[in-house]
Design a protein around this motif. Structure first.
Motif, PDB file in Angstrom:
ATOM      1  N   VAL A  20      25.503  44.691  -9.032  1.00  0.00           N
ATOM      2  CA  VAL A  20      24.089  44.765  -9.409  1.00  0.00           C
ATOM      3  C   VAL A  20      23.214  44.622  -8.164  1.00  0.00           C
ATOM      4  O   VAL A  20      22.293  45.392  -7.961  1.00  0.00           O
ATOM      5  CB  VAL A  20      23.730  43.681 -10.457  1.00  0.00           C
ATOM      6  N   THR A  30      27.835  42.679 -13.095  1.00  0.00           N
ATOM      7  CA  THR A  30      28.149  42.614 -14.513  1.00  0.00           C
ATOM      8  C   THR A  30      29.661  42.603 -14.651  1.00  0.00           C
ATOM      9  O   THR A  30      30.376  43.157 -13.820  1.00  0.00           O
ATOM     10  CB  THR A  30      27.581  43.815 -15.308  1.00  0.00           C
ATOM     11  N   GLN A  31      30.106  41.959 -15.706  1.00  0.00           N
ATOM     12  CA  GLN A  31      31.525  41.946 -16.048  1.00  0.00           C
ATOM     13  C   GLN A  31      31.652  42.480 -17.469  1.00  0.00           C
ATOM     14  O   GLN A  31      31.119  41.880 -18.408  1.00  0.00           O
ATOM     15  CB  GLN A  31      32.088  40.530 -15.963  1.00  0.00           C
ATOM     16  N   TYR A  32      32.312  43.634 -17.600  1.00  0.00           N
ATOM     17  CA  TYR A  32      32.438  44.297 -18.897  1.00  0.00           C
ATOM     18  C   TYR A  32      33.788  43.973 -19.509  1.00  0.00           C
ATOM     19  O   TYR A  32      34.829  44.157 -18.880  1.00  0.00           O
ATOM     20  CB  TYR A  32      32.275  45.807 -18.725  1.00  0.00           C
ATOM     21  N   TYR A  39      28.969  42.889 -22.165  1.00  0.00           N
ATOM     22  CA  TYR A  39      28.716  42.641 -20.752  1.00  0.00           C
ATOM     23  C   TYR A  39      28.308  41.197 -20.544  1.00  0.00           C
ATOM     24  O   TYR A  39      27.513  40.652 -21.305  1.00  0.00           O
ATOM     25  CB  TYR A  39      27.576  43.528 -20.236  1.00  0.00           C
ATOM     26  N   GLU A  40      28.841  40.605 -19.467  1.00  0.00           N
ATOM     27  CA  GLU A  40      28.385  39.304 -18.999  1.00  0.00           C
ATOM     28  C   GLU A  40      27.650  39.545 -17.679  1.00  0.00           C
ATOM     29  O   GLU A  40      28.003  40.457 -16.930  1.00  0.00           O
ATOM     30  CB  GLU A  40      29.566  38.372 -18.758  1.00  0.00           C
ATOM     31  N   TYR A  41      26.664  38.724 -17.393  1.00  0.00           N
ATOM     32  CA  TYR A  41      25.833  38.873 -16.199  1.00  0.00           C
ATOM     33  C   TYR A  41      26.068  37.658 -15.312  1.00  0.00           C
ATOM     34  O   TYR A  41      25.633  36.553 -15.633  1.00  0.00           O
ATOM     35  CB  TYR A  41      24.366  39.023 -16.607  1.00  0.00           C
ATOM     36  N   ASP A  57      24.647  37.536 -22.602  1.00  0.00           N
ATOM     37  CA  ASP A  57      25.518  38.696 -22.766  1.00  0.00           C
ATOM     38  C   ASP A  57      24.800  39.791 -23.553  1.00  0.00           C
ATOM     39  O   ASP A  57      23.870  39.523 -24.312  1.00  0.00           O
ATOM     40  CB  ASP A  57      26.781  38.330 -23.550  1.00  0.00           C
ATOM     41  N   TYR A  75      16.869  48.197 -15.334  1.00  0.00           N
ATOM     42  CA  TYR A  75      17.969  48.530 -16.232  1.00  0.00           C
ATOM     43  C   TYR A  75      17.452  49.352 -17.401  1.00  0.00           C
ATOM     44  O   TYR A  75      16.251  49.385 -17.684  1.00  0.00           O
ATOM     45  CB  TYR A  75      18.672  47.269 -16.748  1.00  0.00           C
TER      46      TYR A  75
END
Length: 173
Positions: A20, A30-32, A39-41, A57, A75
């Motif tokens: 990001v 982000t972790q998808y 998604y986690e931020y 999330d 975004y």
């Protein structure tokens, strides 16, 4: 530091990371979760290696293609009708500003100074457009013709040039 690699975070199995941005001493990504579709931020302190979540999330494509530039997150946010709006949010603030509504193309936004470069498709014409975020004036910078829904195209900006790059259709070079 001293051109040495340092692993800051490793995604667990079944999760994908997307960059990001970097701000001061933190890297944001982000972790998808490919199984649960959310998604986690995550922010990681570059020096300490500590992890924290910087927003709640999101699921089912509610927020996509987040970028951090100049202290602002950019975004695409899904609307009730299924279209996307391009949003700007200052880091640390809950307030958001809608820059564009009903976006057909949702490639990563490109930000330079007070200008936002983004894609827009009308029929078989894809254009790279510029939005002046101070005046909200829009203008088309570059067009690509004979584009279909299999296109894989992005917008870029560098040294006062706006670029469209990629393929206008899957059968093209």
């Amino acid at each position: 530091k001293d051109f040495e690699k340092k692993s800051l975070y490793k995604a667990p199995a079944g999760k994908e990371l997307s960059f990001v941005g970097i701000s001061l001493s933190n890297i944001f990504f982000t972790q998808y979760d490919t199984v649960a579709d959310y998604y986690e931020y995550i922010a990681v302190d570059i020096e300490k290696g500590t992890k924290r979540f910087f927003r709640d999330d999101s699921r089912n494509g509610e927020i996509i293609n987040m970028q951090l530039e100049g202290g602002f997150f950019y975004y695409y946010e899904k609307q009730a009708d299924g279209s996307y709006s391009l949003i700007r949010q200052k880091f640390g603030s809950e307030k958001t500003v809608t820059l564009l509504e009903k976006c057909k193309e949702t490639d990563y936004p490109v930000i330079y100074d007070n200008r936002l470069y983004y894609l827009d498709k009308s029929g078989s014409v894809l254009s790279a457009n510029e939005l002046n975020m101070n005046s909200m004036d829009k203008k088309t910078m570059v067009r690509m013709y004979d584009v279909d829904d299999t296109a894989s195209v992005g917008v870029g900006y560098g040294y006062q040039y706006v670029f469209l790059f990629g393929k206008p259709k899957s059968s093209s070079d």
